[in-house]
Scaffold this motif. Structure first.
Motif, PDB file in Angstrom:
ATOM      1  N   PHE A  13       0.839  -1.199   0.000  1.00  0.00           N
ATOM      2  CA  PHE A  13       0.000   0.000   0.000  1.00  0.00           C
ATOM      3  C   PHE A  13       0.872   1.247   0.000  1.00  0.00           C
ATOM      4  N   LYS A  14       1.339   1.681  -1.133  1.00  0.00           N
ATOM      5  CA  LYS A  14       2.205   2.857  -1.201  1.00  0.00           C
ATOM      6  C   LYS A  14       1.349   4.124  -1.219  1.00  0.00           C
ATOM      7  N   GLN A  15       1.693   5.080  -0.357  1.00  0.00           N
ATOM      8  CA  GLN A  15       0.955   6.334  -0.343  1.00  0.00           C
ATOM      9  C   GLN A  15       1.245   7.086  -1.641  1.00  0.00           C
ATOM     10  N   ALA A  16       0.181   7.457  -2.345  1.00  0.00           N
ATOM     11  CA  ALA A  16       0.352   8.167  -3.609  1.00  0.00           C
ATOM     12  C   ALA A  16      -0.873   9.029  -3.854  1.00  0.00           C
ATOM     13  N   ASP A  17      -0.677  10.146  -4.541  1.00  0.00           N
ATOM     14  CA  ASP A  17      -1.770  11.047  -4.901  1.00  0.00           C
ATOM     15  C   ASP A  17      -2.030  10.936  -6.390  1.00  0.00           C
ATOM     16  N   PHE A  18      -3.292  11.069  -6.751  1.00  0.00           N
ATOM     17  CA  PHE A  18      -3.685  10.962  -8.155  1.00  0.00           C
ATOM     18  C   PHE A  18      -4.493  12.193  -8.524  1.00  0.00           C
ATOM     19  N   ALA A  19      -4.046  12.892  -9.578  1.00  0.00           N
ATOM     20  CA  ALA A  19      -4.752  14.078 -10.049  1.00  0.00           C
ATOM     21  C   ALA A  19      -6.038  13.664 -10.749  1.00  0.00           C
ATOM     22  N   SER A  20      -6.926  14.614 -10.878  1.00  0.00           N
ATOM     23  CA  SER A  20      -8.203  14.367 -11.538  1.00  0.00           C
ATOM     24  C   SER A  20      -7.991  13.743 -12.908  1.00  0.00           C
ATOM     25  N   GLY A  21      -8.694  12.663 -13.195  1.00  0.00           N
ATOM     26  CA  GLY A  21      -8.600  11.994 -14.486  1.00  0.00           C
ATOM     27  C   GLY A  21      -7.591  10.876 -14.535  1.00  0.00           C
ATOM     28  N   ASN A  22      -6.656  10.821 -13.568  1.00  0.00           N
ATOM     29  CA  ASN A  22      -5.707   9.710 -13.523  1.00  0.00           C
ATOM     30  C   ASN A  22      -6.447   8.407 -13.211  1.00  0.00           C
ATOM     31  N   LEU A  23      -5.879   7.310 -13.689  1.00  0.00           N
ATOM     32  CA  LEU A  23      -6.522   6.013 -13.483  1.00  0.00           C
ATOM     33  C   LEU A  23      -6.106   5.438 -12.128  1.00  0.00           C
ATOM     34  N   VAL A  24      -7.107   5.075 -11.310  1.00  0.00           N
ATOM     35  CA  VAL A  24      -6.837   4.501  -9.991  1.00  0.00           C
ATOM     36  C   VAL A  24      -7.505   3.132  -9.886  1.00  0.00           C
ATOM     37  N   ALA A  25      -6.878   2.239  -9.107  1.00  0.00           N
ATOM     38  CA  ALA A  25      -7.445   0.916  -8.847  1.00  0.00           C
ATOM     39  C   ALA A  25      -8.217   0.976  -7.539  1.00  0.00           C
ATOM     40  N   VAL A  26      -9.460   0.506  -7.549  1.00  0.00           N
ATOM     41  CA  VAL A  26     -10.336   0.577  -6.382  1.00  0.00           C
ATOM     42  C   VAL A  26     -10.761  -0.830  -5.973  1.00  0.00           C
ATOM     43  N   LEU A  27     -10.589  -1.131  -4.683  1.00  0.00           N
ATOM     44  CA  LEU A  27     -11.153  -2.353  -4.116  1.00  0.00           C
ATOM     45  C   LEU A  27     -12.545  -2.012  -3.606  1.00  0.00           C
ATOM     46  N   THR A  28     -13.563  -2.713  -4.074  1.00  0.00           N
ATOM     47  CA  THR A  28     -14.926  -2.468  -3.610  1.00  0.00           C
ATOM     48  C   THR A  28     -15.339  -3.535  -2.605  1.00  0.00           C
ATOM     49  N   GLY A  66      -4.472   1.751  -5.291  1.00  0.00           N
ATOM     50  CA  GLY A  66      -3.216   2.018  -5.974  1.00  0.00           C
ATOM     51  C   GLY A  66      -3.460   2.575  -7.366  1.00  0.00           C
ATOM     52  N   LYS A  67      -2.440   2.505  -8.186  1.00  0.00           N
ATOM     53  CA  LYS A  67      -2.518   3.002  -9.556  1.00  0.00           C
ATOM     54  C   LYS A  67      -3.244   1.993 -10.436  1.00  0.00           C
ATOM     55  N   GLY A  68      -4.116   2.495 -11.316  1.00  0.00           N
ATOM     56  CA  GLY A  68      -4.852   1.620 -12.213  1.00  0.00           C
ATOM     57  C   GLY A  68      -3.938   0.920 -13.197  1.00  0.00           C
ATOM     58  N   ALA A  69      -4.361  -0.261 -13.629  1.00  0.00           N
ATOM     59  CA  ALA A  69      -3.541  -1.062 -14.542  1.00  0.00           C
ATOM     60  C   ALA A  69      -3.629  -0.566 -15.975  1.00  0.00           C
ATOM     61  N   GLY A  70      -4.788  -0.027 -16.351  1.00  0.00           N
ATOM     62  CA  GLY A  70      -4.947   0.449 -17.725  1.00  0.00           C
ATOM     63  C   GLY A  70      -4.996  -0.703 -18.712  1.00  0.00           C
ATOM     64  N   GLY A  71      -4.535  -0.424 -19.956  1.00  0.00           N
ATOM     65  CA  GLY A  71      -4.537  -1.457 -20.982  1.00  0.00           C
ATOM     66  C   GLY A  71      -5.877  -1.612 -21.670  1.00  0.00           C
ATOM     67  N   PHE A  72      -6.677  -0.564 -21.655  1.00  0.00           N
ATOM     68  CA  PHE A  72      -7.988  -0.613 -22.315  1.00  0.00           C
ATOM     69  C   PHE A  72      -8.326   0.795 -22.784  1.00  0.00           C
ATOM     70  N   ASP A  73      -9.452   0.948 -23.477  1.00  0.00           N
ATOM     71  CA  ASP A  73      -9.889   2.244 -23.988  1.00  0.00           C
ATOM     72  C   ASP A  73     -10.281   3.136 -22.816  1.00  0.00           C
ATOM     73  N   LEU A  74      -9.455   4.142 -22.516  1.00  0.00           N
ATOM     74  CA  LEU A  74      -9.695   4.979 -21.345  1.00  0.00           C
ATOM     75  C   LEU A  74     -10.985   5.768 -21.447  1.00  0.00           C
ATOM     76  N   SER A  75     -11.505   5.944 -22.654  1.00  0.00           N
ATOM     77  CA  SER A  75     -12.766   6.680 -22.788  1.00  0.00           C
ATOM     78  C   SER A  75     -13.926   5.916 -22.167  1.00  0.00           C
ATOM     79  N   LYS A  76     -13.732   4.621 -21.956  1.00  0.00           N
ATOM     80  CA  LYS A  76     -14.787   3.814 -21.348  1.00  0.00           C
ATOM     81  C   LYS A  76     -14.710   3.792 -19.822  1.00  0.00           C
ATOM     82  N   ALA A  77     -13.650   4.343 -19.270  1.00  0.00           N
ATOM     83  CA  ALA A  77     -13.497   4.333 -17.815  1.00  0.00           C
ATOM     84  C   ALA A  77     -14.454   5.335 -17.180  1.00  0.00           C
TER      85      ALA A  77
END
Length: 742
Positions: A13-28, A66-77
């Motif tokens: 769990f690394k402390q990190a900040d993400f600006a608006s629009g950056n891809l983040v990974a969320v545990l629900t 953490g940081k999102g993995a990406g690898g897909f069409d970001l317009s769908k996020a």
């Protein structure tokens, strides 16, 4: 939104900040096997933030992992909808949840649900109308008004919503509003969640005896070091263990850190809260099933900001988001109620040690009869140990004797021997109290038809229904199903032939009323009280000495102090020795010693009488002799030779489903694919029907895995279960370190 296939749930769990629009990974909190990628919201977010995210048409709770993995069409996020106004998850809490998940083989979403079990977390901050006790007195008294006042007086300065106060008092909201003009109740605007009153760690505690003061000094030093340690505080019943570990709490609070005290029973909290308030000048926060939903949310948030210094709670309080946890006390650490056996299977005693090791906190395990696991850890040098060998003040330990029931021939449907009856009458003449202990709820464990032999069973479980005569119903103690007591046999329809077999506390109460008609009697059993408040009130009444004979289940064995109680009579001391539970001897030893310890806790001498049909049994002899060290050593030697916990490892696998053939077929498939387990030298037993083979309409099959202490059991179990296809209708539960085998 999409799945983050490349992001591990156990990534550090690394402390990190993400600006608006950056891809983040969320545990629900939803039952998914992966993290989900979202765009950070306007204003950004950070690792650990609790967030609201869209999942299909719903809004769900999650945590930025953490940081999102990406690898897909970001317009769908899709974007995170909101960051919650609460303290973010700390790295220590992330590590704790991850390690518990790895140990118990629990999916991470289930762990997050366990760590966010507070209602209304996704609600926006707001003001609300609350009601609290005013200075006025009612001009007109009614039962309904008195109930409202009683609730407000009991909870001191706490505030309630209108609905909560009305529900807790059992009245309509109009009754509460009717007390406003007279100033009996005050209505205020307040933030939804307020900090708790500050506790004063510098306030003077009670005068301690020499041994108590020495133990307290040692504990203060370990807490003050602000480093991990675990100490077994072993003290005979009535030795003042609570006052000793409250000194450790004081040291913790003085260092600016938070303290958690786990109790095994809600009924214990009332007296304990009073003791804490007397010691520190304010009541601590509470976390258990008897607390209102509003208080649960408030506590969850205040713990995260450090505005709740001390929490008294049940086992799940261990998963609260403490800001700076410095001390965990597990009171009555041997108690089986610390094992959670549905949902996430964990032992709170063991997980307390794990959590403390991650946040450099001290642990105090307090008990008069420690669990064998704790005793072995002391012997191995993993835990420290402190002993309190005598009772506080003039009180001494009670005498203990066995009553041989083979000599005292009892008539049918009688359970109190002549000798025990004589001792009860003697206590009544002296104005003292007696406790009759029987660890069996209800009126009778079995109801049988004398015409056809039919035993009334639950419609949904392979379990006999227990008659609860006070409730006038039959109750299944497995699934909770109830139905009225029938007049005729459900099998042969003959009336008047249904008969109870065996005693429960209600049947024992019936005999007591018949044999001691002049006595005031109280029955303490968890199923007889509609609320925790009613149970606490009954315990207070007993402690004041207004009851002559107390009849109780194991509820009475846990930490209660009845100063005028001088006699304990155990109706069936052999009951816990029956069956094949590997911990039967240990549990019987602990329970008998604990319940006997209720007697003679003041200046008057106590006596404990154990009715037994096998007084020569080694466990009964060890109980009477009081040779605790000898008992634990003998028990440890037997367990070591058998290679069972705490000298070996076990895991229970429980399969359940509506189709018995499908459940057995799946279990058989698992039993034929055990290579990953055999590779680590493990043994697999079963499949076999569970002792209670059907619960809530689901058929149950068990397998048991036994392995060496050092075997990598979890990894092998994961490989084993991962190679088996489980049908949708079959549920597989894994219980690491099982405490029961039903």
């Amino acid at each position: 939104m999409t799945g983050s296939a490349g992001t591990s749930l156990s990534t550090f769990f690394k402390q990190a900040d993400f600006a608006s629009g950056n891809l983040v990974a969320v545990l629900t909190t939803q039952p998914l096997d992966r993290l989900l990628d979202y765009k950070a919201p306007e204003g950004g977010c950070s690792v650990g933030d609790f967030v609201i995210v869209p999942l299909g048409p719903r809004k769900v709770l999650g945590c930025v992992w953490g940081k999102g993995a990406g690898g897909f069409d970001l317009s769908k996020a899709r974007s995170v909808m909101a960051v919650l106004d609460c303290a973010p998850m700390r790295d220590e809490m992330h590590q704790f949840l991850t390690r518990v998940a790895d140990y118990t083989l629990t999916p991470m979403p289930a762990m997050l649900r366990l760590a966010t079990r507070a209602p209304g977390l996704m609600d926006p901050p707001s003001m609300r109308k609350v009601f609290r006790r005013g200075a006025g007195q009612p001009k007109r008294r009614t039962d309904a008004r008195d109930k409202v006042i009683a609730v407000l007086d009991e909870y001191g300065g706490l505030s309630f919503t209108l609905r909560e106060l009305a529900d807790m008092a059992g009245v309509t909201p109009q009754v509460v509003k009717g007390l406003l003009p007279e100033g009996v109740v005050r209505e205020e605007e307040a933030p939804r969640d307020l900090p708790y009153p500050r506790l004063n760690p510098m306030a003077a505690g009670k005068d301690l005896t020499g041994p108590q003061a020495e133990a307290a000094t040692v504990l203060r030093g370990r807490v003050g070091a602000q480093a991990y340690s675990t100490t077994l505080l072993k003290g005979v019943t009535g030795s003042g263990k609570t006052e000793v570990y409250l000194e450790a709490v004081a040291e913790c609070l003085a260092k600016g850190r938070q303290a958690l005290v786990l109790l095994p029973e809600i009924a214990l909290t009332a007296e304990f809260l009073d003791r804490v308030e007397e010691r520190f000048g304010a009541k601590p926060a509470e976390w258990h099933s008897g607390v209102t939903m509003t208080e649960r949310r408030r506590l969850w948030k205040m713990v995260g900001t450090g505005d709740a210094q001390m929490v008294i709670g049940a086992r799940s309080a261990l998963f609260l988001p403490f800001q700076n946890l410095g001390l965990i006390v597990v009171d009555e650490e041997h108690d089986t109620s610390y094992k959670q056996e549905d949902g996430v299977h964990y032992n709170a005693r063991d997980m307390a040690v794990m959590r403390a090791s991650l946040c450099s906190a001290a642990v105090v395990l307090a008990s008069a009869t420690p669990a064998l696991e704790s005793w072995v850890n002391v012997q191995a040098g993993k835990y420290h140990r402190l002993d309190l060998e005598s009772r506080y003040g003039p009180a001494v330990m009670p005498q203990m004797r066995a009553l041989d029931m083979r000599i005292d021939k009892l008539p049918a449907n009688r359970w109190i021997s002549p000798q025990l009856e004589t001792h009860v009458r003697l206590r009544m003449e002296r104005g003292e109290q007696s406790l009759l202990f029987l660890n069996r709820r209800g009126y009778a464990p079995v109801t049988i038809c004398r015409a056809c032999g039919h035993q009334i069973a639950c419609d949904h479980c392979d379990s006999r229904m227990v008659e609860h005569r006070f409730l006038k119903r039959l109750v299944c103690h497995q699934c909770g199903e109830t139905k009225p007591m029938p007049d005729a046999c459900p099998s042969c329809a003959v009336e008047g032939k249904l008969a109870p077999v065996g005693p429960g506390v209600e049947r024992l109460a019936e005999e007591v009323t018949e044999r001691f008609p002049e006595a005031s009697v109280a029955v303490l059993s968890s199923d007889l009280f509609g609320s925790a408040r009613a149970l606490k009130e009954q315990i207070r009444t007993i402690a004041q000495g207004d009851t002559q004979i107390i009849i109780g289940t194991q509820l009475v064995a846990k930490g209660h102090n009845f100063p005028n109680l001088t006699l304990v009579g155990v109706i069936d001391a052999d009951l816990g020795l029956q069956g094949s539970d590997l911990r039967a001897a240990e549990r019987t030893f602990a329970l008998m010693r604990q319940v006997a310890g209720r007697a003679g806790r003041s200046e008057k001498e106590g006596l404990a009488l154990l009715q037994s049909y096998q007084p020569e049994h080694p466990v009964i002899r060890a109980i009477l002799a009081g040779d605790e060290e000898g008992f634990w050593q003998a028990e440890a030697d037997e367990r070591r030779q058998a290679g069972v916990p705490p000298f070996g490892r076990m895991a229970g696998i429980i399969l359940s489903g509506p189709d018995v053939q499908e459940v057995f077929a799946t279990a058989g498939q698992m039993a034929r694919a055990t290579r990953p387990l055999l590779e680590i030298g493990a043994q697999v037993f079963g499949p076999a029907p569970a002792p209670i083979a059907r619960v809530r309409g689901k058929h149950r099959v068990r397998l048991l895995v036994k392995a060496a202490k050092t075997a990598p059991l979890q990894a092998a179990l994961s490989r084993w279960l991962g190679g088996v296809r489980v049908p949708p209708n079959v549920r597989v539960q894994i219980d690491i370190d099982p405490q029961s085998f039903w």
